[in-house]
Write a protein that holds these residues in place. Structure first.
Motif, PDB file in Angstrom:
ATOM      1  N   LEU A 126      71.853  37.265  47.335  1.00 21.79           N
ATOM      2  CA  LEU A 126      70.731  37.060  46.410  1.00 21.79           C
ATOM      3  C   LEU A 126      71.176  37.222  44.956  1.00 21.79           C
ATOM      4  N   ASP A 127      72.056  38.189  44.702  1.00 20.99           N
ATOM      5  CA  ASP A 127      72.606  38.366  43.355  1.00 20.99           C
ATOM      6  C   ASP A 127      73.375  37.118  42.919  1.00 20.99           C
ATOM      7  N   LEU A 128      74.242  36.644  43.802  1.00 18.83           N
ATOM      8  CA  LEU A 128      75.088  35.501  43.476  1.00 18.83           C
ATOM      9  C   LEU A 128      74.261  34.240  43.222  1.00 18.83           C
ATOM     10  N   LEU A 129      73.241  34.028  44.050  1.00 22.44           N
ATOM     11  CA  LEU A 129      72.404  32.842  43.880  1.00 22.44           C
ATOM     12  C   LEU A 129      71.577  32.918  42.598  1.00 22.44           C
ATOM     13  N   GLU A 130      71.103  34.104  42.263  1.00 17.15           N
ATOM     14  CA  GLU A 130      70.310  34.235  41.035  1.00 17.15           C
ATOM     15  C   GLU A 130      71.171  33.956  39.801  1.00 17.15           C
ATOM     16  N   LYS A 131      72.428  34.426  39.839  1.00 16.73           N
ATOM     17  CA  LYS A 131      73.339  34.141  38.731  1.00 16.73           C
ATOM     18  C   LYS A 131      73.683  32.659  38.668  1.00 16.73           C
ATOM     19  N   GLN A 132      73.869  32.042  39.833  1.00 19.65           N
ATOM     20  CA  GLN A 132      74.296  30.653  39.903  1.00 19.65           C
ATOM     21  C   GLN A 132      73.181  29.680  39.544  1.00 19.65           C
ATOM     22  N   LEU A 133      71.949  29.989  39.978  1.00 21.06           N
ATOM     23  CA  LEU A 133      70.843  29.039  39.835  1.00 21.06           C
ATOM     24  C   LEU A 133      69.720  29.541  38.936  1.00 21.06           C
ATOM     25  N   ASN A 134      69.855  30.762  38.452  1.00 21.03           N
ATOM     26  CA  ASN A 134      68.838  31.345  37.569  1.00 21.03           C
ATOM     27  C   ASN A 134      67.457  31.316  38.222  1.00 21.03           C
ATOM     28  N   HIS A 135      67.423  31.732  39.478  1.00 22.78           N
ATOM     29  CA  HIS A 135      66.185  31.710  40.243  1.00 22.78           C
ATOM     30  C   HIS A 135      66.271  32.786  41.323  1.00 22.78           C
ATOM     31  N   SER A 136      65.147  33.424  41.616  1.00 26.48           N
ATOM     32  CA  SER A 136      65.098  34.414  42.702  1.00 26.48           C
ATOM     33  C   SER A 136      64.750  33.717  44.019  1.00 26.48           C
ATOM     34  N   PHE A 137      65.342  34.228  45.122  1.00 20.70           N
ATOM     35  CA  PHE A 137      65.099  33.648  46.440  1.00 20.70           C
ATOM     36  C   PHE A 137      64.747  34.748  47.431  1.00 20.70           C
ATOM     37  N   TYR A 138      64.123  34.339  48.549  1.00 22.28           N
ATOM     38  CA  TYR A 138      63.621  35.287  49.534  1.00 22.28           C
ATOM     39  C   TYR A 138      64.102  34.867  50.929  1.00 22.28           C
ATOM     40  N   PRO A 139      64.920  35.696  51.586  1.00 22.80           N
ATOM     41  CA  PRO A 139      65.489  35.314  52.889  1.00 22.80           C
ATOM     42  C   PRO A 139      64.402  35.054  53.932  1.00 22.80           C
ATOM     43  N   ILE A 140      64.583  33.988  54.689  1.00 28.08           N
ATOM     44  CA  ILE A 140      63.666  33.636  55.770  1.00 28.08           C
ATOM     45  C   ILE A 140      64.141  34.238  57.089  1.00 28.08           C
ATOM     46  N   HIS A 141      65.451  34.347  57.240  1.00 28.06           N
ATOM     47  CA  HIS A 141      66.039  34.972  58.428  1.00 28.06           C
ATOM     48  C   HIS A 141      67.283  35.705  57.964  1.00 28.06           C
ATOM     49  N   LYS A 157      57.867  33.888  47.460  1.00 28.69           N
ATOM     50  CA  LYS A 157      57.680  34.943  48.449  1.00 28.69           C
ATOM     51  C   LYS A 157      56.589  34.595  49.448  1.00 28.69           C
ATOM     52  N   GLU A 158      55.540  33.937  48.973  1.00 27.58           N
ATOM     53  CA  GLU A 158      54.404  33.631  49.853  1.00 27.58           C
ATOM     54  C   GLU A 158      54.739  32.577  50.913  1.00 27.58           C
ATOM     55  N   ASP A 159      55.864  31.862  50.758  1.00 29.22           N
ATOM     56  CA  ASP A 159      56.250  30.854  51.748  1.00 29.22           C
ATOM     57  C   ASP A 159      57.129  31.424  52.862  1.00 29.22           C
ATOM     58  N   VAL A 160      57.594  32.652  52.702  1.00 33.84           N
ATOM     59  CA  VAL A 160      58.502  33.233  53.697  1.00 33.84           C
ATOM     60  C   VAL A 160      57.857  33.251  55.080  1.00 33.84           C
ATOM     61  N   ALA A 161      56.636  33.747  55.173  1.00 34.34           N
ATOM     62  CA  ALA A 161      55.967  33.875  56.472  1.00 34.34           C
ATOM     63  C   ALA A 161      55.780  32.532  57.156  1.00 34.34           C
ATOM     64  N   VAL A 162      55.531  31.485  56.375  1.00 34.86           N
ATOM     65  CA  VAL A 162      55.330  30.145  56.935  1.00 34.86           C
ATOM     66  C   VAL A 162      56.595  29.679  57.646  1.00 34.86           C
ATOM     67  N   PHE A 163      57.732  29.895  57.014  1.00 35.88           N
ATOM     68  CA  PHE A 163      58.996  29.449  57.608  1.00 35.88           C
ATOM     69  C   PHE A 163      59.484  30.423  58.687  1.00 35.88           C
ATOM     70  N   GLN A 164      59.178  31.699  58.537  1.00 37.87           N
ATOM     71  CA  GLN A 164      59.562  32.664  59.575  1.00 37.87           C
ATOM     72  C   GLN A 164      58.877  32.368  60.895  1.00 37.87           C
ATOM     73  N   GLN A 165      57.717  31.761  60.828  1.00 40.08           N
ATOM     74  CA  GLN A 165      56.996  31.431  62.053  1.00 40.08           C
ATOM     75  C   GLN A 165      57.796  30.482  62.938  1.00 40.08           C
ATOM     76  N   LEU A 166      58.653  29.659  62.328  1.00 38.28           N
ATOM     77  CA  LEU A 166      59.535  28.780  63.104  1.00 38.28           C
ATOM     78  C   LEU A 166      60.448  29.590  64.000  1.00 38.28           C
ATOM     79  N   PHE A 167      60.942  30.724  63.479  1.00 37.03           N
ATOM     80  CA  PHE A 167      61.817  31.592  64.256  1.00 37.03           C
ATOM     81  C   PHE A 167      61.015  32.398  65.276  1.00 37.03           C
TER      82      PHE A 167
END
Length: 232
Positions: free
Chosen positions: A38-53, A69-79
């Motif tokens: 998450l640190d590396l991606l934020e530095k690389q893309l200047n954006h925060s991300f939220y793990p789905i799995h 953040k609000e989309d995490v649960a939607v995609f987690q449902q796939l798992f």
């Protein structure tokens, strides 16, 4: 370290996670001070991300993250509903069976409760080498395709140990003699477990998405040494 982006849309980003990179800080890895994914991606893309799995720190390969953040649960449902197909590759000790189902329960490290876990294991290639590994004069290895239908912590590593085919490079559940041989003979020090692909129906666009991640360079070294004709 630049992270390879495999897919991106308005909702998610899918990356090829390198070996030995934590997704985020946690109690279990509290002594590791390196940048997380998450640190590396934020530095690389200047954006925060939220793990789905999740993937273990030492595991490489396909990882999906939400942009909101609000989309995490939607995609987690796939798992949670087992409507996503996950395929891993592993190099293991010994000659694995052509195909088998492993359904041994796996213990949750927090609750200490065993939960049902299921993995389909298919052997793709095998090899016997004239390299002694204690206590034998020769050594045997297999390339396996692993398809978990559940997502327990360390499931694949535990399951392969359970059937006496531990993953090479696994110092928790593996065989230290074979791990050491890969280091001294082939200069390969990483865990040989790679999340090769994800396939799912996108819950927002309803398109079928299939993403494949290239293997780390150690795998190419081993395929050449073992004469396994597998595309890296």
């Amino acid at each position: 370290m630049k992270i390879e982006i495999l897919f991106e849309d308005d909702y998610i980003i899918i990356v090829n996670k390198p070996n030995n990179v934590l997704i985020h800080n946690s109690y279990y890895a509290r002594n590791i001070k390196d940048d997380t994914l998450l640190d590396l991606l934020e530095k690389q893309l200047n954006h925060s991300f939220y793990p789905i799995h999740r993937l273990d720190r030492k595991t490489s390969g396909v990882l999906a993250l939400a942009k909101k953040k609000e989309d995490v649960a939607v995609f987690q449902q796939l798992f949670n509903s087992n409507t996503i197909q996950k395929t891993y590759l592993g190099i293991v000790r010994g000659f694995a069976k052509e195909s088998q189902l492993i359904d041994s329960p796996v213990k949750n490290p927090d609750t200490k409760v065993y939960k049902d876990a299921e993995t389909i294991c298919n052997c793709l290639f095998s090899v016997e080498l004239p390299i002694a590994v204690h206590p034998y004069k020769n050594s045997r290895y297999s390339l396996v395709e692993l398809k978990p239908t559940t997502g327990r912590m360390h499931q694949l590593r535990i399951h392969m140990n359970k059937i006496s085919h531990p993953l090479v490079g696994d110092y928790k559940y593996g065989d230290r003699f074979h791990n050491r041989m890969f280091e001294t003979e082939f200069n390969c020090h990483n865990l040989f477990l790679h999340a090769q692909s994800l396939s799912f129906t996108h819950p927002k666009s309803y398109k079928t998405i299939t993403i494949t991640a290239k293997l780390p360079k150690d795998w190419k070294t081993i395929f050449e040494k073992f004469k396994w004709n597998f595309k890296v």
